[in-house]
Structures are given as structure tokens and as C-alpha cells.
Write an enzyme that holds these catalytic residues in place. Structure first.
Site, mmCIF file in Angstrom:
data_model
loop_
_atom_site.group_PDB
_atom_site.id
_atom_site.type_symbol
_atom_site.label_atom_id
_atom_site.label_comp_id
_atom_site.label_asym_id
_atom_site.label_seq_id
_atom_site.Cartn_x
_atom_site.Cartn_y
_atom_site.Cartn_z
ATOM 1 N N LYS A 176 -6.841 10.628 -4.938
ATOM 2 C CA LYS A 176 -6.301 11.357 -6.243
ATOM 3 C C LYS A 176 -7.422 11.091 -7.290
ATOM 4 O O LYS A 176 -7.907 11.981 -8.110
ATOM 5 C CB LYS A 176 -4.997 10.399 -6.499
ATOM 6 N N GLY A 232 0.725 9.564 -5.341
ATOM 7 C CA GLY A 232 0.005 9.536 -4.309
ATOM 8 C C GLY A 232 1.115 9.708 -3.006
ATOM 9 O O GLY A 232 1.048 10.526 -2.115
ATOM 10 N N ARG A 233 2.275 8.865 -3.036
ATOM 11 C CA ARG A 233 3.244 8.735 -1.812
ATOM 12 C C ARG A 233 4.134 9.911 -1.982
ATOM 13 O O ARG A 233 4.969 10.183 -1.047
ATOM 14 C CB ARG A 233 4.102 7.536 -1.883
ATOM 15 N N GLU A 268 6.813 0.863 -2.006
ATOM 16 C CA GLU A 268 5.892 0.778 -3.012
ATOM 17 C C GLU A 268 6.796 1.500 -4.332
ATOM 18 O O GLU A 268 6.463 0.896 -5.368
ATOM 19 C CB GLU A 268 4.572 1.698 -2.695
ATOM 20 N N HIS A 277 14.148 -2.598 23.854
ATOM 21 C CA HIS A 277 13.675 -3.536 24.710
ATOM 22 C C HIS A 277 12.785 -4.598 23.889
ATOM 23 O O HIS A 277 12.218 -5.415 24.621
ATOM 24 C CB HIS A 277 12.892 -2.962 25.825
ATOM 25 N N LYS A 281 -6.757 -5.710 -4.792
ATOM 26 C CA LYS A 281 -7.891 -4.851 -4.995
ATOM 27 C C LYS A 281 -9.073 -5.302 -5.861
ATOM 28 O O LYS A 281 -10.364 -5.220 -5.933
ATOM 29 C CB LYS A 281 -7.608 -3.500 -5.097
#
Length: 510
Positions: free
Chosen positions: A195, A254-255, A340, A371, A481
């Protein structure tokens, strides 16, 4: 008008019934707690009958939605007004599907036509023979494309994707090298999805991909790169020609960006007609969400159940199991979308939330998960609401027994979780009364997948509104970050002794 605090008090005081009791008291429960959407080429059944929702709880949650201003918040989001107050912007992913402010819808259509032109030019050989695309992104720029391509671009006896797409997100060089090994550089294009066009993981991977093309003898490596970004000027500065920059709006998070130019690799893999059907399937859910009120609104109904389990029954996780290999990445996609968006501790106006927010979303693929983790679901001490997702038509041409066994196991697990089984040997006893919901799709098509994703977007939004939080910011991802950037710049002094010792042990600091 009742306030939200009073609504929560009413909900907390509501009578709690077992699942067996709820079914015993209501012969029509399955029909009333199920609903169907038709996104264009097949139905999707949403069955919430095996949850602990009751008429009393539904009435309480409908009152909460009214007190929380759900209708107004929905209108703000769908009309393109400021739905993201902390960042002062709209949240216009639905405009990519045709629902939103007129100017935003028009801009999205123009960007789509620009993308379509480039996709069709590549497919038609304008850039030479292109057999591979390495799509580089992270977060929503990678999870969405990876999910859609995994679900829709699998080869069959009659069809093979026109371009083989490899999605790379991890900064770990092993991920990028694996893509290099699978591709011929002479017939490969690179898509860089960011972005801001500054994301360090994405831009580092992109630089290495261009270097790979150059070292492999490609004469104009930047001529094989496409940028997908809301910052087109930065992409041009980086070296990509403006004709291969596909923009999208800053107001698309973004998501939530798969519907925008971030969907370029999907269109490359399934063709433009398939991508258009993908958008149309999502738009069908948008219309349902916009035009349907109360319990009949299926994403809102799902949010009622979500909030019931977290807020009233103390559940801290929600499990999602896709009983279809094509949807194997769906739990991963939902992790980002839900956690988020709604993993917040303050309300939209900055006040302490004062209650639990989003649960931890996790899951896997059936029947593999049976399983591995279903032991805890059936006999563990922690209540976990489960969503099962299945598809009636198989995606393969093998013996139909494969798919029959798959679906039988899916439905049997929901039945077993609810019913349980008594046994004099406590180790072999199943308590039952464990909730599940089931989403059953007629077929896995672009329209169906678009509808499934849009349903969960709106479900996530509805949860946020009823909690009073902003689902469209994500400041929680920034601190780690920032510290990593400080370390990389040699500015990371004064960490705790444990972190200092790890940096030294890894050779990152003297």
C-alpha cells in the site's frame, strides 16, 4: 432509548439452555436458525442452529444492535463516510464491489479497467511468453491472493491456469528461493504489492527478485515488474514504469484490499471473467448486509453468536475448520481479518473497552484436524465454538467416495460435539453440549468465494460495532516493527537484558 450497558446486563441475565433443550423446545429451530444466500451460481447455507442462541438472547442482541447504533454505523461504512475515525478516513472496500460513494465506485471501476487491460495484455503475449508470476506482499497483500489462488486456480482435466502464481510474503529468503526454483526467469513477471511501497519485508524481497531476474540474464528486469499500491509515485521512483503501476485508493485497508488492484494475481491466475465473478459474489452479500435488518441479517446473526460465546460464556478462542482442501488457507485469512480488526482494548473514542474483544481465531483442514486437535474440542475443559465450512461439489475427478467421506465426517463432528456420549468409563465419556455452526456451499466458484469472504468481513464489522470499537485501524502491529527498524539502524540501545543477550547471540550486536 436503552443504552448498551443495560443491554449487556439483560443479556448476562438471560436463561442459559443446553443445545439439546433448545432443539427439544423448538421443532422449527433448524429452519429459523439457518439462512441461504445466492451469490450468483449456487447457494450458500449458513446453519447456526447448533449454537446456544435462543429467542431471548436474539432479542437481547437485537436491542444491543439498536443501542449501539448498528444501522447508522452500517450506513456510514457503506456510503463511504468516515468509518475509521482514528485515522480520519473512510473504509471503502465495498466500493470495489460497486457499493459506496458514487465517486469512489467510479474510481474503483476505472482502476479495475486499468488492471484488466494489463492482465489481458499479459495473457495475450504483449510482454512475451509469461508462464509464471511471483507475487510479493505481506499481510492482506499476500493472504487474500494466496487464499483465492489456492481455492480457484487448481488445474483440472479440462483447465489449467494461464499463469502459474507463487505468493511470497515471508522475509525469510527460503520462501523467495522456493519461488525462484519453481519459475523460469525468462517467462516470469514480478508483482510487488504494498500500500505504501515502503514495507520493509516486501521491498527487500522485491529487490532480491529484480536482482534474480538481472542475474538470470533478463535484459530489462524492471520491465517485468508490476506495482500494486496506493502510493504510485513511490513505485515509479523505485523504478517501475507508470504503465505497470496499478493503483488503489488509500481508503481501502490492507486486509480488505483483495478486491482492489491487490487482486491482480488472482485475475492473472483465473482470468478477468473469473475475477469479475468474484467481485459480483461479494457484492451479493453486500446487498444482503445493507438491506436486511436484525436476526435475518446473516453476518449480524453470526456476530450475535460470536459475542455470546466471548462475552456471556467466557470463550477465548473460535475455531474454523474447512472440510475442503481448496479452502485450506481460509483459517489463516480469517486470523488476520478478525484479530487485526477487532483485537483492541479501547473503544472507537479512545475509552477503555471494559470487556473482552475479539477471541483468538484458529483452525485447520478436515479431516486432518480430527486426528490432531479434536480431542480437546470433544473432551477438553475449554469450550470452543467451531465453524465448519464445506462444499457439496468436489474439486477433483477421483472416486466420489472421497468427497462423501469428507462431508460425512464434517457433519458427524458437529453432531458429536452437540450430542456427546455417556460412558461409565470417564475417559471414554463425551460431555456434549458443544457448539458449532456450519457453512455449506453448493460449489467452489469465484462468486462463492467472494461471497464467503464478504460475509466474514461484514461479520467482523458487526462484532466491532456492537463492541463499540474501530475495526479499521491496526496500530498494534507497529511497535514491534519500530523496534526492529531501530535495531537495523543501530539505534536499539537500552533493551531489556534478555533482548540484549539474544541480539548478541545472533550476531546482531556486539
Amino acid at each position: 432509548m436503552t443504552n448498551t450497558a443495560d443491554c449487556w446486563t439483560r443479556l448476562e441475565q438471560a436463561e442459559r439452555e443446553t443445545l439439546k433443550a433448545l432443539f427439544a423446545a423448538d421443532d422449527g429451530r433448524v429452519g429459523r436458525y439457518s439462512g441461504t444466500l445466492a451469490p450468483g451460481d449456487g447457494d450458500i447455507l449458513f446453519d447456526w442452529s447448533k449454537t446456544h442462541l435462543s429467542d431471548e438472547l436474539v432479542a437481547g442482541f437485537e436491542a444491543l444492535a439498536q443501542a449501539a447504533g448498528f444501522d447508522a454505523a452500517r450506513e456510514v461504512m457503506l456510503s463511504g463516510d468516515m468509518a475509521n475515525p482514528t485515522e480520519g478516513r473512510a473504509a471503502e472496500h465495498t466500493a470495489q464491489r460497486g457499493i459506496g460513494a458514487d465517486e469512489s465506485v467510479a474510481e474503483a471501476d476505472a482502476f479495475h479497467m486499468r488492471m484488466r487491460g494489463l492482465v489481458e495484455a499479459i495473457h495475450d503475449g504483449v510482454f512475451g511468453q509469461i508462464r509464471h508470476l511471483i507475487h510479493i506482499g505481506i499481510g492482506g497483500s499476500a493472504l487474500g491472493p494466496a487464499l483465492a489462488i489456492n481455492a480457484l486456480a487448481r488445474p483440472t482435466a479440462e483447465w489449467r491456469a494461464p499463469v502459474d502464481v507463487h505468493v511470497v510474503s515471508n522475509i525469510d529468503g527460503n520462501a523467495l528461493e522456493a519461488a525462484f526454483e519453481a519459475c523460469d526467469p525468462a517467462t516470469t513477471m514480478i508483482a510487488v504489492a504494498s500500500k505504501t511501497f515502503t514495507t520493509i519485508e516486501t521491498m527487500t524481497n522485491a529487490a532480491s527478485a529484480v536482482q534474480w531476474l538481472e542475474e538470470s540474464g533478463v535484459s530489462d528486469p524492471y520491465g517485468k515488474v508490476v506495482a500494486l499500491t496506493a502510493s504510485p509515485d513511490k513505485a515509479v521512483e523505485w523504478g517501475i514504469d507508470e504503465t505497470r503501476v496499478l493503483p488503489f485508493s488509500e481508503s481501502v485497508g490492507g486486509r480488505y484490499s483483495l478486491w482492489s488492484s491487490i487482486g491482480f494475481p488472482v485475475a492473472m491466475a483465473i482470468g478477468w471473467d473469473g475475477f469479475a465473478a468474484f467481485l459480483d459474489g461479494a457484492a451479493a452479500v453486500d446487498r444482503h448486509f445493507a438491506d436486511t435488518d436484525g436476526f435475518a441479517n446473516l453476518p449480524l446473526r453470526a456476530a450475535f453468536a460470536d459475542l455470546m460465546y466471548v462475552q456471556l460464556r467466557g470463550c477465548q478462542t473460535r475455531a474454523v475448520f474447512a472440510y475442503d482442501e481448496r479452502l485450506g488457507l481460509f483459517p489463516d485469512y480469517l486470523q488476520q481479518l478478525e484479530m487485526e480488526s477487532n483485537g483492541k482494548s479501547v473503544t472507537a473514542d479512545g475509552k477503555p473497552l471494559g470487556r473482552q474483544s475479539a477471541p483468538i481465531t484458529w483452525g485447520g483442514v478436515g479431516t486432518d484436524a480430527q486426528h490432531a486437535v479434536f480431542q480437546l474440542l470433544h473432551q477438553g475443559t475449554i469450550e470452543v465454538p467451531v465453524d465448519f465450512i464445506a462444499v457439496k461439489q468436489p474439486g477433483h475427478d477421483l472416486d466420489p467416495a472421497h468427497h462423501a467421506i469428507l462431508l460425512t465426517n464434517c457433519f458427524a463432528q458437529g453432531a458429536a460435539l452437540m450430542a456427546g456420549k455417556e460412558n461409565d468409563d470417564a475417559a471414554r465419556a463425551y460431555p456434549g453440549n458443544r457448539p458449532s455452526a456450519t457453512i455449506l456451499c453448493d460449489a467452489m466458484t469465484p462468486a462463492t468465494l467472494g461471497a464467503l469472504i464478504a460475509f466474514h468481513e461484514h461479520r467482523t464489522f458487526a462484532n466491532a460495532v456492537l463492541l463499540g470499537i474501530n475495526p479499521f485501524d491496526q496500530f498494534g502491529v507497529e511497535l514491534g516493527k519500530q523496534i526492529a527498524n531501530q535495531i537495523a539502524a543501530g539505534e536499539g540501545d537500552g533493551f531489556d537484558p534478555g533482548t540484549e543477550a539474544l541480539l548478541a547471540a545472533a550476531g546482531l550486536k556486539d
